[in-house]
Motif scaffolding. Structure first.
Motif, PDB file in Angstrom:
ATOM      1  N   GLN A  57      12.556  19.693  19.859  1.00 14.35           N
ATOM      2  CA  GLN A  57      11.691  20.265  20.896  1.00 14.35           C
ATOM      3  C   GLN A  57      10.801  19.184  21.519  1.00 14.35           C
ATOM      4  O   GLN A  57      10.580  19.183  22.734  1.00 14.35           O
ATOM      5  CB  GLN A  57      10.820  21.376  20.310  1.00 14.35           C
ATOM      6  CG  GLN A  57      11.582  22.637  19.960  1.00 14.35           C
ATOM      7  CD  GLN A  57      10.706  23.618  19.189  1.00 14.35           C
ATOM      8  OE1 GLN A  57      10.054  23.273  18.205  1.00 14.35           O
ATOM      9  NE2 GLN A  57      10.687  24.865  19.670  1.00 14.35           N
TER      10      GLN A  57
ATOM     11  N   GLU B 191      10.859  18.176  25.450  1.00 12.58           N
ATOM     12  CA  GLU B 191       9.656  18.186  26.296  1.00 12.58           C
ATOM     13  C   GLU B 191       9.455  16.835  26.968  1.00 12.58           C
ATOM     14  O   GLU B 191       9.261  16.760  28.184  1.00 12.58           O
ATOM     15  CB  GLU B 191       8.417  18.535  25.466  1.00 12.58           C
ATOM     16  CG  GLU B 191       8.297  19.979  25.067  1.00 12.58           C
ATOM     17  CD  GLU B 191       7.937  20.900  26.220  1.00 12.58           C
ATOM     18  OE1 GLU B 191       6.930  20.659  26.914  1.00 12.58           O
ATOM     19  OE2 GLU B 191       8.682  21.871  26.430  1.00 12.58           O
TER      20      GLU B 191
ATOM     21  N   LEU C 124       6.090  21.770  16.642  1.00 12.46           N
ATOM     22  CA  LEU C 124       7.365  21.603  17.337  1.00 12.46           C
ATOM     23  C   LEU C 124       8.345  20.822  16.463  1.00 12.46           C
ATOM     24  O   LEU C 124       7.946  19.916  15.729  1.00 12.46           O
ATOM     25  CB  LEU C 124       7.163  20.845  18.658  1.00 12.46           C
ATOM     26  CG  LEU C 124       6.263  21.487  19.713  1.00 12.46           C
ATOM     27  CD1 LEU C 124       6.103  20.549  20.906  1.00 12.46           C
ATOM     28  CD2 LEU C 124       6.812  22.829  20.158  1.00 12.46           C
TER      29      LEU C 124
END
Length: 189
Positions: A35, A39, A31
């Motif tokens: 990202q 999250e 990631l």
């Protein structure tokens, strides 16, 4: 804080919760930093809402860890029950998200939850970017309970068990040795 100082306050009965994502480094290998932050923001925003619903105070996030406490700044006697409910709802939220992730062939983000009840000191520290924080053995024990816990389980101490045993089904794990050779009586809710 007229003079740039804040008094610390002693709280006799506070319940502290720590969460941490199992295998966080491995989950983030593929990631981008954006990202990862997206999250974590999604999960921690949901955790904030769960805390608010149960009158539990978010203290801070530390990387992929989330820390909150019940019984501060407003004292109440229901804080062990409130905080356990927060932990159970956090796990349920993550299970629902993980069902979607698995359907999309993505790795699940699983959490461990540790909860302890005890006395703490709370206050505001720093000269810039003030931070409300809590300190004490009870905080350290809650962190060790999270570390010694299991995925999708609320791991509570014997101190918290005294308040929770009449409200939740709990399974004794016995006395577990943790960091620094400390032995803690643990239960899964």
């Amino acid at each position: 804080m007229i003079k740039g100082e804040a008094r610390t306050q002693f709280y006799k009965k506070v319940t502290i919760l720590f969460t941490d994502f199992q295998g966080f480094s491995k989950l983030c290998e593929n990631l981008s930093p954006q990202q990862i932050v997206k999250e974590l923001d999604k999960y921690f925003s949901a955790f904030d809402e769960i805390c608010e619903k149960h009158y539990v105070e978010k203290i801070k996030t530390i990387g992929d860890a989330y820390m909150c406490a019940g019984g501060i700044p407003m004292r109440n006697n229901s804080n062990p029950i409130d905080v356990i409910m927060v932990g159970l709802e956090m796990i349920e939220y993550m299970k629902n998200i993980n069902r979607e992730k698995i359907e999309a062939h993505l790795p699940p983000w699983e959490i461990r939850v540790g909860v302890n009840t005890g006395s703490i000191i709370a206050g505001v520290i720093g000269k810039h970017k003030f931070a409300y924080d809590i300190w004490g053995t009870a905080v350290n024990v809650a962190n060790r309970l999270e570390t010694s816990g299991a995925v999708n389980k609320v791991n509570i101490s014997g101190n918290t068990y005294k308040y929770a045993k009449d409200f939740f089904d709990c399974t004794s794990r016995g006395k577990i040795t943790v960091k620094n050779g400390e032995v803690i009586d643990m239960f899964f809710v």
